[in-house]
Scaffold this active site. Structure first.
Site, PDB file in Angstrom:
ATOM      1  N   ASP A 182      -2.366   1.798   1.027  1.00  0.00           N
ATOM      2  CA  ASP A 182      -2.708   2.320  -0.301  1.00  0.00           C
ATOM      3  C   ASP A 182      -3.725   3.459  -0.284  1.00  0.00           C
ATOM      4  O   ASP A 182      -3.680   4.326  -1.146  1.00  0.00           O
ATOM      5  CB  ASP A 182      -3.254   1.196  -1.181  1.00  0.00           C
ATOM      6  CG  ASP A 182      -4.644   0.755  -0.755  1.00  0.00           C
ATOM      7  OD1 ASP A 182      -4.841   0.530   0.450  1.00  0.00           O
ATOM      8  OD2 ASP A 182      -5.529   0.653  -1.610  1.00  0.00           O
ATOM      9  N   ASP A 190      -1.039  -3.121   5.316  1.00  0.00           N
ATOM     10  CA  ASP A 190      -2.476  -3.133   5.077  1.00  0.00           C
ATOM     11  C   ASP A 190      -2.791  -4.343   4.193  1.00  0.00           C
ATOM     12  O   ASP A 190      -1.921  -4.819   3.453  1.00  0.00           O
ATOM     13  CB  ASP A 190      -2.885  -1.837   4.379  1.00  0.00           C
ATOM     14  CG  ASP A 190      -4.355  -1.813   4.046  1.00  0.00           C
ATOM     15  OD1 ASP A 190      -5.167  -2.158   4.915  1.00  0.00           O
ATOM     16  OD2 ASP A 190      -4.684  -1.449   2.899  1.00  0.00           O
ATOM     17  N   ASP A 242      -5.346   4.958   5.021  1.00  0.00           N
ATOM     18  CA  ASP A 242      -4.032   4.611   5.555  1.00  0.00           C
ATOM     19  C   ASP A 242      -3.152   5.838   5.761  1.00  0.00           C
ATOM     20  O   ASP A 242      -2.053   5.717   6.303  1.00  0.00           O
ATOM     21  CB  ASP A 242      -3.307   3.640   4.609  1.00  0.00           C
ATOM     22  CG  ASP A 242      -4.016   2.306   4.498  1.00  0.00           C
ATOM     23  OD1 ASP A 242      -4.411   1.772   5.544  1.00  0.00           O
ATOM     24  OD2 ASP A 242      -4.180   1.807   3.365  1.00  0.00           O
TER      25      ASP A 242
END
Length: 788
Positions: free
Chosen positions: A662, A478, A666
């Site tokens: 995080d 990410d 996600d």
């Protein structure tokens, strides 16, 4: 109709491609890359299917656990209690997790009901009983002294006659001393060894007998007591056919081995126990104008919690009064305390070193420490996969050895051997077998790995992670919060200093991340009450002028103009990455401020290191991650959370996939990946879905996490391999009479100690970040006036 990929509602008009309608460009791009295969049946992630817990959880310390079989026994005892729904215990940390029905039993009732068969249970907030370390040390010293004297006397007087090297007459005038007083002195020394030094062994055997669960202590007791009893009978029959030294030396060797094992086990679980002990079960809450000491279950949203110097912060919250130095090392791995004052966040589980704080719990009562402790406990108590198979093997091992020893003794008798030879062969078979090596191989190595990880700021959320191969073929990253900090910073001001000051005054009223970054430009200017336009910007009066700061959509909604030259210049300067906030007054934009998400230090080095071993995929909701494209192999931009899991499923067709993210957005992707790593300031949902949680700011810890998994996995396999090899070699040797009970005792203890030593070896080298400060630890708090 919902989005074909992620199921979200479609906009009007929808984003279409290949006859399918999507909710956004990101979903369309994922379809363009992977084609129709991306619509394969979705695997439901564990964060979506986790069942709601029944009843309440209670975590207790269990004093008196001394082998892996104690786990099974304490669980059996707990499940017999009416109202207990589930139970799990951990030998490595001497703790138990009980799920109970509060309508039938209360938490305070659990300790006395579990304190049976020699175990002592206490709630996590209760003080520990007086330490038995002094008694253990006394037993150790007494055992070594008594066993040394017994062996010396046996070598001088008993062995020479047994071996035929000397006769009783050869001792001349010493015969009365040698064969009159010495056997009785051996009887006295061995009695002390068996019933004082060896009391923990006998106690464990009695507990296992009452519970109907044979364990290692039963094997040892069945070897020690027959040797002792046989020798006592021979003594009073005036025979020197004595085996006091076998019983005494066996007790001494086991006592030494367990003392060393206990010390190593405590060191291995030190960091985990620190977490458990720091988990405060109570809070000082302001109610009705006075502070009351309340259980955490009774803390409500927006309660005021008072924390004194030296205490642990019980829940997450925001400081509303006071200032202090807070040690967050258990939570973030950072070694230096940080200063916390009004409007700043504090984490449950942090320790207040200086000052006093009053915190507001916010709209939802949460404790990152409570979540962390629960995650760590579940890691230690998990018995799935390889650990479950080993546990079953260890439980079935003891009855099998008992049966084998009986067969060995009977076989020797049928073969014409003497009773003494048959007894010694059976004793050696009992002694040499070592189910403890199986019981220790995984939990002790796992405890050492978890302790090492915690000291590095790495939290392992599931014991099964150590059964996974550290080799991955694809790493999906990410961007926001992982490669970048998630914090906006001003990179350029297009306009005068006056323009920047006016913009800062307006944005001081907005909580938006972009607004917070602009507000830091100038703290001296003030503005009147602002009108906030969520997602667009804000408008306020500054110095008699109505000033607007925000996107072109805000200016269009206000009917203000943005000069084409300014818009073109700002678009050229943003390079597809920065956010443009226009600033204007008197109906027109006069300039712009560019902000951008800050990249984490050393992110490029971490990515390049990973890239040398696997393919790197950037998986982000940002539409233009241009600054990162050249460092990765593949980019999926503008992907919504629901579609990230679909991308991970498709990537898994290329091999093993690790996902690093995080936020809660996600969580589905973290759960879907073969290895999920939640990094930075992960939400509770992300932490629950991940295999590893790395709070803090150092992305380099990701590399250490991969190394930790690999080393721990190899060490578990080494320990299990040794346990299998040792028992496969030693038991046949003892069963054929090639090992004496004394040699068998030494071999068994050495086997356990080798597993302990291998598990306790350092897993990672010296922490490269030890002693470094990130810039907050050198700020000392100011005195806190007016607080009790």
């Amino acid at each position: 109709m919902p989005c074909k990929l992620c199921g979200l509602p479609l906009p009007k008009p929808p984003v279409s491609n290949g006859g399918h309608d999507f909710c956004c460009i990101g979903c369309r791009e994922v379809y363009k890359v992977f084609g129709e295969e991306v619509f394969a049946a979705r695997k439901v992630s564990r964060c979506e299917t986790a069942p709601a817990p029944e009843g309440r959880e209670a975590f207790l310390w269990i004093d008196g656990m001394h082998c892996a079989s104690c786990e099974f026994l304490t669980e059996k005892l707990a499940l017999k209690i009416p109202g207990v729904l589930a139970a799990a215990s951990s030998y490595a940390t001497a703790t138990a997790r009980i799920v109970y029905d509060p309508a039938r039993i209360q938490e305070a009732d659990l300790p006395p009901l579990l304190s049976r068969h020699g175990y002592r249970a206490r709630l996590r907030g209760e003080p520990a009983p007086p330490n038995d370390e002094g008694l253990d040390l006394l037993r150790l010293v007494s055992g070594v002294t008594a066993a040394s004297l017994a062996m010396m006397l046996t070598f001088l007087f008993i062995y020479p006659v047994h071996g035929g090297w000397l006769t009783v007459e050869d001792y001349g005038e010493m015969r009365g001393l040698a064969f009159g007083a010495v056997p009785f002195f051996l009887f006295f020394l061995t009695t002390v060894l068996v019933f004082f030094v060896g009391w923990p062994i006998l106690r464990g055997a009695w507990i296992s007998l009452r519970a109907g669960l044979p364990n290692m202590d039963m094997l040892l007791a069945l070897a020690i007591l027959p040797a002792y009893g046989y020798s006592v009978i021979q003594l009073f029959n005036r025979s020197i056919d004595l085996y006091f030294e076998v019983a005494g030396t066996l007790v001494m060797i086991i006592t030494i081995g367990r003392y060393l094992e206990r010390a190593a086990r405590l060191r291995a679980a030190e960091a985990l126990n620190a977490i458990m002990q720091a988990w405060s079960p109570r809070a000082c809450v302001l109610r009705g104008g006075q502070y009351l000491d309340c259980p955490l279950d009774e803390v409500r949203p927006h309660d005021r919690v008072f924390v004194r110097q030296g205490e642990t912060v019980p829940v997450d919250g925001t400081v509303v009064a006071g200032r202090g130095a807070v040690d967050e090392s258990l939570m973030t791995g950072e070694p230096f305390p940080v200063a916390r004052g009004e409007n700043e966040k504090v984490l449950g589980g942090s320790r207040l070193l200086e000052g006093n704080l009053e915190i507001d719990t916010g709209p939802q009562v949460e404790s990152r420490m409570a979540n962390l402790a629960r995650i760590l406990w579940n890691t230690q108590s998990a018995s799935s996969g390889l650990q479950a198979r080993v546990d079953r093997l260890a439980r079935g091992f003891v009855p099998a050895v008992l049966a084998l020893a009986a067969l060995v003794g009977a076989g020797f008798m049928l073969a014409g051997a003497s009773t003494e030879q048959a007894l010694l062969a059976a004793l050696a078979t009992l002694i040499v077998s070592c189910p403890c090596t199986f019981g220790l191989a995984i939990p002790l190595t796992t405890a050492a790995a978890i302790g090492t990880a915690l000291r590095r700021g790495i939290i392992v959320t599931g014991a099964g992670v150590f059964e996974k191969s550290p080799r991955v073929d694809v790493v999906a990253l990410d961007k926001t919060g992982t490669l970048s900090t998630g914090e906006m910073t001003v990179v350029e001001v297009i306009g005068s200093a006056e323009l920047a000051a006016r913009a800062a005054a307006v944005e001081r009223h907005s909580p938006h991340p972009v607004a917070r970054a602009i507000a830091k430009i100038d703290a001296g200017r003030s503005a009147g009450e602002a009108a906030l336009h969520p997602g667009r910007g804000a408008v306020a009066t500054v110095g008699g002028k109505r000033v607007a700061v925000g996107s072109r959509a805000l200016f269009a909604a206000l009917g203000w103009t943005v000069p084409a030259s300014l818009a073109t210049h700002a678009e050229q300067r943003r390079h597809g990455e920065s956010v443009v906030s226009y600033v204007g007054w008197d109906g027109a934009a006069e300039g712009a401020i560019l902000t951008r998400d800050r990249s984490r230090p050393a992110w490029d080095r971490v990515v390049e290191t990973l890239r040398r071993h696997c393919r790197i995929v950037l998986l982000t909701g940002a539409e233009h991650p241009n600054g990162y494209r050249q460092h990765v192999d593949e980019v999926h931009a503008g992907v919504p959370p629901e579609a990230k899991a679909a991308v991970i499923r498709r990537l898994k067709a290329r091999g093993r996939v690790a996902m690093i993210g995080d936020g809660s957005n996600d969580a589905p992707a973290l759960a879907e990946a073969d290895l999920g790593i939640a990094f930075g300031a992960p939400t509770a949902l992300a932490a629950e879905a991940a295999d590893i949680v790395i709070p803090g700011k150092r992305l380099e810890r990701v590399l250490e996490a991969f190394l930790l998994i690999g080393v721990t996995r190899r060490r578990i396999r080494q320990n299990l391999g040794w346990a299998l090899a040792y028992n496969a070699i030693a038991i046949p040797l003892a069963a054929t009479g090639l090992l004496s009970p004394l040699v068998a005792a030494v071999a068994m203890s050495v086997s356990s100690l080798l597993v302990v030593a291998n598990a306790a070896r350092p897993i990672l080298g010296k922490d490269p970040f030890e002693g470094e400060d990130e810039g907050e630890g050198d700020r000392r708090p100011e005195p806190v006036p007016g607080l009790p």
